[in-house]
Design an enzyme around this catalytic site. Structure first.
Site, PDB file in Angstrom:
ATOM      1  CG  HIS A  36      -1.617   1.248   1.514  1.00 17.32           C
ATOM      2  ND1 HIS A  36      -1.488   1.941   2.705  1.00 17.32           N
ATOM      3  CD2 HIS A  36      -2.476   1.962   0.744  1.00 17.32           C
ATOM      4  CE1 HIS A  36      -2.248   3.022   2.663  1.00 17.32           C
ATOM      5  NE2 HIS A  36      -2.855   3.064   1.485  1.00 17.32           N
ATOM      6  CG  HIS A 113       0.697   8.774   1.170  1.00 20.97           C
ATOM      7  ND1 HIS A 113       0.950   8.046   2.313  1.00 20.97           N
ATOM      8  CD2 HIS A 113      -0.647   8.923   1.115  1.00 20.97           C
ATOM      9  CE1 HIS A 113      -0.184   7.759   2.906  1.00 20.97           C
ATOM     10  NE2 HIS A 113      -1.178   8.277   2.195  1.00 20.97           N
TER      11      HIS A 113
END
Length: 324
Positions: A36, A113
């Site tokens: 992930h 991110h």
């Protein structure tokens, strides 16, 4: 001196080591370990906060500067291992979020991110270098979030993917036809999924609809597991690959409570045993798991656990060649 985390490097050729009964099965029925936010092993604390963040986060970062970014780093990083280390450990699915850098000239694309990561080109080259020396290994590259990208940025990225991987890119086909044998025969090693209309019409860019990755968006392990079970039960209707995101997602209050400890220490480590119990109880095949993703894939024997699930397909294999 801090020891660098590692994965089991004996998994570097696990796909190529599968028996013929498995390599002839549709790849959507095999169990494949994934990560992930795969690229978040490094983030740039010097760069501006990414365009994927809400306005209040950008405001806090502007006010508190490096202190805010240190906290963001603790909650943005979901992996410790580089692409190469993940690949050697057996990870074959990569969850990729990308962005241009606002204010920067040119069309350069970065992983993102919360904070910016490496240039996408550098990451793709690392993956390609691994594939050059492991000819029977196949990767899924899932470009599922794009930020601050105009049409020319998409053209640049798609062109980059073609340039880096060349003949390794698998053309769009019927998902049921995609087996490891088929990929090996055609010398394909890369399936790119591109969740943006800019890739429509490009035969090497698979649409995002072919790899749904339902997201539980919860901090509660029991709710996560219930969600994973429900979405697995629905996967047959899509006729596609399938990603089970075995991850917990922090909320604002979660981050506030564990501000200094970060994602790994506050949320992931204490919940991994329960999540891994669910993973260990799974079975690939029709209506079973396909790709399973995790945070910090080296903390437990994640990749090995997922890869071993494929042995269950051999135990009850019937005339169709895969679990019914």
């Amino acid at each position: 001196m801090k020891t660098r985390p590692t994965c089991n490097s004996s998994n570097a050729d696990w796909m190529g080591s599968l028996c013929p009964a498995l390599t002839s099965m549709p790849l959507k029925y095999l169990a494949v370990p994934g990560s992930h936010d795969s690229f978040s092993f490094w983030v740039d604390e010097q760069a501006p906060v990414g365009p994927d963040q809400k306005a209040y986060v950008k405001h806090l970062a502007a006010v508190f500067r490096f202190l805010a970014k240190k906290v963001m780093k603790k909650w943005s990083m979901t992996q410790n291992l580089t692409f190469r280390e993940q690949l050697e450990g057996g990870i074959r699915y990569f969850d990729l979020r990308v962005s241009s850098k606002p204010g920067e000239s040119g069309h350069e694309i970065y992983f993102i991110h919360g904070l910016f990561g490496h240039k996408v080109r550098d990451g793709l080259r690392d993956i390609n270098h691994f594939l050059n020396t492991h000819r029977k290994e196949v990767v899924f590259l899932d470009f599922n979030h794009h930020y601050a990208m105009r049409e020319e940025h998409h053209r640049y990225l798609i062109s980059m993917l073609k340039e880096v991987f060349g003949h390794k890119l698998c053309k769009i086909d019927v998902v049921e036809e995609i087996t490891l044998n088929y990929l090996w025969e055609n010398r394909y090693q890369v399936l790119v999924f591109y969740h943006h209309p800019s890739a429509a019409g490009c035969p090497m860019m698979w649409p995002g609809s072919k790899i749904p990755a339902p997201w539980a968006n919860t901090t509660d392990t029991s709710k996560l597991i219930q969600f994973l079970e429900t979405t697995l039960g629905e996967r047959a209707q899509y006729g596609s690959f399938h990603v089970s995101q075995a991850i917990l997602t922090p909320r604002v209050k979660t981050i506030a409570r564990g501000l200094v400890r970060g994602l790994r220490n506050y949320l992931v480590e204490r919940n991994l045993p329960a999540i891994m119990m669910w993973v260990e109880a799974q079975k690939p095949g029709v209506n079973g798991v396909n790709i399973i993703t995790s945070d910090f894939v080296e903390l437990v024997d994640f990749a090995n656990t997922v890869i071993r699930l494929n042995n269950l397909l051999l135990k009850d294999r019937k005339g169709t060649g895969y679990s019914q």
